[in-house]
Scaffold this active site. Sequence first.
Site, mmCIF file in Angstrom:
data_model
loop_
_atom_site.group_PDB
_atom_site.id
_atom_site.type_symbol
_atom_site.label_atom_id
_atom_site.label_comp_id
_atom_site.label_asym_id
_atom_site.label_seq_id
_atom_site.Cartn_x
_atom_site.Cartn_y
_atom_site.Cartn_z
ATOM 1 N N PRO A 57 10.243 11.988 3.395
ATOM 2 C CA PRO A 57 8.973 12.567 2.957
ATOM 3 C C PRO A 57 8.374 13.461 4.039
ATOM 4 O O PRO A 57 8.572 13.234 5.233
ATOM 5 C CB PRO A 57 8.075 11.351 2.721
ATOM 6 C CG PRO A 57 8.986 10.157 2.782
ATOM 7 C CD PRO A 57 10.120 10.565 3.652
ATOM 8 N N ARG A 99 0.835 -1.201 0.000
ATOM 9 C CA ARG A 99 0.000 0.000 0.000
ATOM 10 C C ARG A 99 0.873 1.256 0.000
ATOM 11 O O ARG A 99 2.071 1.204 0.153
ATOM 12 C CB ARG A 99 -0.879 0.051 1.257
ATOM 13 C CG ARG A 99 -1.850 -1.081 1.446
ATOM 14 C CD ARG A 99 -2.583 -0.910 2.773
ATOM 15 N NE ARG A 99 -3.619 -1.904 2.980
ATOM 16 C CZ ARG A 99 -3.408 -3.111 3.459
ATOM 17 N NH1 ARG A 99 -2.178 -3.468 3.807
ATOM 18 N NH2 ARG A 99 -4.413 -3.967 3.618
ATOM 19 N N GLY A 100 0.190 2.392 -0.115
ATOM 20 C CA GLY A 100 0.783 3.696 0.148
ATOM 21 C C GLY A 100 2.039 3.992 -0.621
ATOM 22 O O GLY A 100 2.146 3.748 -1.832
ATOM 23 N N ASN A 129 11.243 0.291 3.134
ATOM 24 C CA ASN A 129 10.109 1.205 3.218
ATOM 25 C C ASN A 129 9.118 0.842 4.322
ATOM 26 O O ASN A 129 8.386 1.710 4.796
ATOM 27 C CB ASN A 129 9.380 1.212 1.870
ATOM 28 C CG ASN A 129 8.037 1.896 1.939
ATOM 29 O OD1 ASN A 129 7.937 3.121 1.996
ATOM 30 N ND2 ASN A 129 6.961 1.097 1.963
ATOM 31 N N LYS A 154 12.417 7.472 13.242
ATOM 32 C CA LYS A 154 12.915 8.006 11.972
ATOM 33 C C LYS A 154 14.235 8.739 12.160
ATOM 34 O O LYS A 154 15.066 8.772 11.235
ATOM 35 C CB LYS A 154 11.860 8.912 11.344
ATOM 36 C CG LYS A 154 10.615 8.151 10.899
ATOM 37 C CD LYS A 154 10.952 7.010 9.939
ATOM 38 C CE LYS A 154 9.722 6.288 9.414
ATOM 39 N NZ LYS A 154 10.040 5.223 8.452
ATOM 40 N N TYR A 158 7.468 7.594 16.913
ATOM 41 C CA TYR A 158 7.673 7.595 15.464
ATOM 42 C C TYR A 158 8.826 8.531 15.097
ATOM 43 O O TYR A 158 9.707 8.174 14.305
ATOM 44 C CB TYR A 158 6.397 8.022 14.750
ATOM 45 C CG TYR A 158 6.522 8.076 13.247
ATOM 46 C CD1 TYR A 158 6.407 6.918 12.484
ATOM 47 C CD2 TYR A 158 6.758 9.277 12.580
ATOM 48 C CE1 TYR A 158 6.532 6.955 11.096
ATOM 49 C CE2 TYR A 158 6.877 9.329 11.202
ATOM 50 C CZ TYR A 158 6.769 8.166 10.467
ATOM 51 O OH TYR A 158 6.898 8.214 9.107
#
Length: 278
Positions: free
Chosen positions: A187, A22-23, A92, A161, A157
């Site tokens: 992103p 997905r995504g 990813n 990252k 989160y």
Amino acid sequence: MSTERITRSAAGKVVVVTGGARGIGRAVASALADAGAVVALGDIDASTVASTGTEIGAATARHLDVTDPASFTSFLAEVEKTCGPIDVLINNAGIMPVGRFTEETDEITRRILDINVYGVILGTKLVLPKFLARGRGHVVNMASMAGENPTPGMATYCASKQAVLSFTETMRLEHRGTGVRFSAVLPTFTRTEMITGTRAPRALLAEPADVAAAVTALIARPRRRVSVTRTAGVLAAFNKLTPRPIGEFMARRLGVHRTFIDVDRDARRAYDDRLAAD
């Protein structure tokens, strides 16, 4: 960079995309398949990744748990058996639960770190020996602007990252001169299921296709990092140069300090339920 050069660079390369059902993962895989790459998709959701693989023309699409060494090892071995030596690994796979830190369960905290950090490290560790032996290869790690811009409502989160950014840069320095390249993609808020139920500032939004285009160009011309969108990257760089009170004031004016705290839980339920079930 011209479309022709990007297509020529990607054509025939064996590219693994984790979290490809997905995504962003799906968009990246689709763009690379269109550019002539031999794309291998992996995802924890076996049925969805299989249908995605069929729809985009992937060479193979299989179940993959990036937190499980046996699963990742088996997946990569099957890719090499089916498609040939891997040229590019795109780490990813990731999850993004949001809300106040005090409401985050220990189980969710561990899942964020296991998938977003350990999954990246494990995938890199598994492909790296063969990359080094061949003197070429490219590891592309999906980071986030959130890794450099602390954002209320996504503390773990953001931490995950930031870890991806540091790991990628360290790998790049440690393997300089070997022919193996390491890149981080950052992103901004991207219009996928991950931001469902939030009010992400429209000016900072990216589309999955924007990220896909950046990754495809990155494979054609490797760089240490790329921000998506460019506007968001410029704003992030400007924020680093301004005094902290001013940067935080601007974030508040954009509403970023509430974006991932004041969320519509009903709208987000499908995503949260799937995280709990995986």
